[in-house]
Write a protein that holds these residues in place. Sequence first.
Motif, short mmCIF file in Angstrom:
data_model
loop_
_atom_site.label_atom_id
_atom_site.label_comp_id
_atom_site.label_asym_id
_atom_site.label_seq_id
_atom_site.Cartn_x
_atom_site.Cartn_y
_atom_site.Cartn_z
N SER A 181 -9.06 11.95 -6.21
CA SER A 181 -8.71 10.70 -5.66
C SER A 181 -10.02 9.93 -5.91
O SER A 181 -9.95 8.72 -6.19
CB SER A 181 -8.33 10.73 -4.27
N GLU A 205 -12.04 0.48 0.40
CA GLU A 205 -10.83 0.48 -0.57
C GLU A 205 -11.13 1.70 -1.46
O GLU A 205 -10.13 1.73 -2.25
CB GLU A 205 -10.82 -0.89 -1.38
N ARG A 206 -12.05 2.55 -1.68
CA ARG A 206 -12.20 3.55 -2.24
C ARG A 206 -11.12 4.55 -1.81
O ARG A 206 -10.74 5.29 -2.58
CB ARG A 206 -13.61 4.18 -1.73
N ARG A 207 -10.52 4.33 -0.61
CA ARG A 207 -9.44 5.36 -0.36
C ARG A 207 -8.14 5.15 -0.68
O ARG A 207 -7.03 5.50 -0.51
CB ARG A 207 -9.35 5.28 1.25
N VAL A 208 -7.89 3.80 -1.61
CA VAL A 208 -6.67 3.50 -2.02
C VAL A 208 -5.78 4.64 -2.65
O VAL A 208 -4.63 4.73 -2.35
CB VAL A 208 -6.86 2.21 -2.91
N TYR A 223 -9.81 -2.89 -11.64
CA TYR A 223 -9.07 -2.75 -10.45
C TYR A 223 -9.91 -3.78 -9.53
O TYR A 223 -10.95 -3.65 -9.16
CB TYR A 223 -8.88 -1.38 -9.97
N LEU A 283 0.86 -1.14 -0.02
CA LEU A 283 0.07 0.07 -0.05
C LEU A 283 0.92 1.23 -0.03
O LEU A 283 0.46 2.38 -0.64
CB LEU A 283 -0.86 0.05 1.20
N LEU A 319 -6.46 7.59 -2.03
CA LEU A 319 -6.40 8.78 -1.28
C LEU A 319 -5.07 9.15 -0.74
O LEU A 319 -4.76 10.41 -0.81
CB LEU A 319 -7.64 8.61 -0.23
N TYR A 359 -10.27 6.59 -8.29
CA TYR A 359 -10.63 5.33 -7.85
C TYR A 359 -11.85 4.78 -8.93
O TYR A 359 -11.73 3.57 -9.28
CB TYR A 359 -11.17 5.21 -6.54
#
Lengths: 263, 344
Positions: A214, B69-72, A226, A151, B74, A218
């Motif tokens: 962001s 996981e929307r924050r990936v 993804y 990550l 971010l 996504y």
Amino acid sequence: MHSNSLDLYCAGASFWHRLDSRVKLIITLAYVLSVSLMPVGAWPAYVLLAGFVFSVAVASELGLWMLVRRALLALPFALAALPLLVTTPGPVILNISVGKWLLPLTYAGLERFLSVAFKSWLSVQMAVLLTATTCLPDLLVALRALHLPGLLVTSVGLMWRYLFVLVDEAMRMLRARESRSAAGKGRSGGSVVWRARVTGNMAGSVFLRGYERSERIYSAMLARGYDGTIRSLPVEPVPAAQRWVAALAIGVLLVLLVLGQWM
Amino acid sequence: MSHYTELLDGPYAHAARAIGDPECSLLPGGTPMHVPDGFLSTWVALLMWVVAIVAVAYALRRVSRELDERRVPLFGVLAAAIFAGQMLNFSVTGGTSGHLLGAAIACILVGPWAAVLAITCVVGTQALLFQDGGLLALGANIVNMALIGVSVSHAVYTSLRRLAGDKRWGTLVASFAAGWASIVVASLACALELAVSGTSPANVAVPAMGGIHMLIGIGEGLITVGAVALLYAARPDLMGADKSKAVENKGILVGGLVLAIVLAVLSPLASSHPDGLEWVAEQRGFLDFARESPYRLIPDYAFPGVSNEAIATIAAGIVGLLIVFGIAMAVAASRRRRGSAQSL
């Protein structure tokens, strides 16, 4: 041309450029660690370490001048070590009087200060050599090989990718502010607090744009399939010859370390 | 010739300086907080790496558990925004300018754990790609700016905001205090690390770093207020969302407060008794040569300013604390008055 001039990578095909990024990262880290482990005032060892970094510089064909100049930029931090000059006990070379204080400059203090400054300069040069010859995707491969969490590596990659977009946005805001505000010579309009608040509003809108971007990113990632993992081409293992280069460099550094403790 | 000359002379020269040029970081508006290699002793640097790795690993676990996981993207994009936000400067006086560091605003926007990760990305990239801060010293820089900066600003922001009862102006006061405190406490940690390394004596480093950053912190606080005011107007949903987060993050709240208090008390103490830190350094053999001199030519009282400086630090710390508590008390009192007025 936009803010991609921030990228300090200098393309090239020298020996040091062609080395695998993992090898370069390991050598750089080993070098910085050995510089840090050198005792104060081991000048012969420092000169040998400088020789090491200069040989790498020659092998990178970047030009010594550019390297030396870029590395000097980190030196102002040496201000923090300046008090060492007059607070280290030892035989006094010379007394400096500042106002009513008498500051005794000692030999030990001078040696410690110069050691800190020189060691810092050497470490920065090695780091400059790594950055200037390795592009970011290769660097990310090396970081992943060091078992950094996925990550974190992904975040650094995404950050690098969108840094230029957001920096360009910030530059546009600055340009807009400059073209709309008048300023006299050496004077700015409004109070400092007001200027700070305006800057804060600009920073807030950069953050907001980043935040909303962001979310869009996504969605775009999802649209391309993804599923939680970022895929890349398989990374090839480090070639045997390059493993020997790394082993040789680390061996040289170990010898220098032993010499430095002994000298 | 090279990219670098382009960088220094090109149209983005001041941008390049704001981002990558450590020379700028010593100007009053910047931050002399990115420690380069060579200034920390090896054992301090490695210890800080261990702390940083543990903290970042924990933050990663918390984030992947709490956020969808929307924050990936971010963290990465937020880190880029912090980078870009650091380029926005304003002139203070006489050619110096102030700009943002961003720990407080990141923490307010996305919560402490995500902010730790974003600031870690920023600090790591600054070290790795711009040589702003060393590689071996990166652990210490992550601890100072990401861990201490974020946890202190979270603690200050949440507690002050709760005192103010989620009013708009309470949020603004809390963000100013969070921005100021994050800078000052992080700089104290940085000064202590330098002192334990034997690079800069505590009785000089702590007052100097603390003093400069008490001024820089005002700029950080004002910019944070401006940013929060805009976010409050544009996306009130983002600002209200961390009411629930505050309950979950009690650990980091208490941790941040404890860190702030310990560092605020410890550094003036260390600065008035530098022998304690020197003793630690000596134990590790870093002051060997100091012992070689058969007698001490400079007794400690040779510097008339030193004891005054230590007292000045403590006084400044107390004044700062009093101001913060005064504001908090005033806020709480007015809230109580309003509460009773409403209940009548």
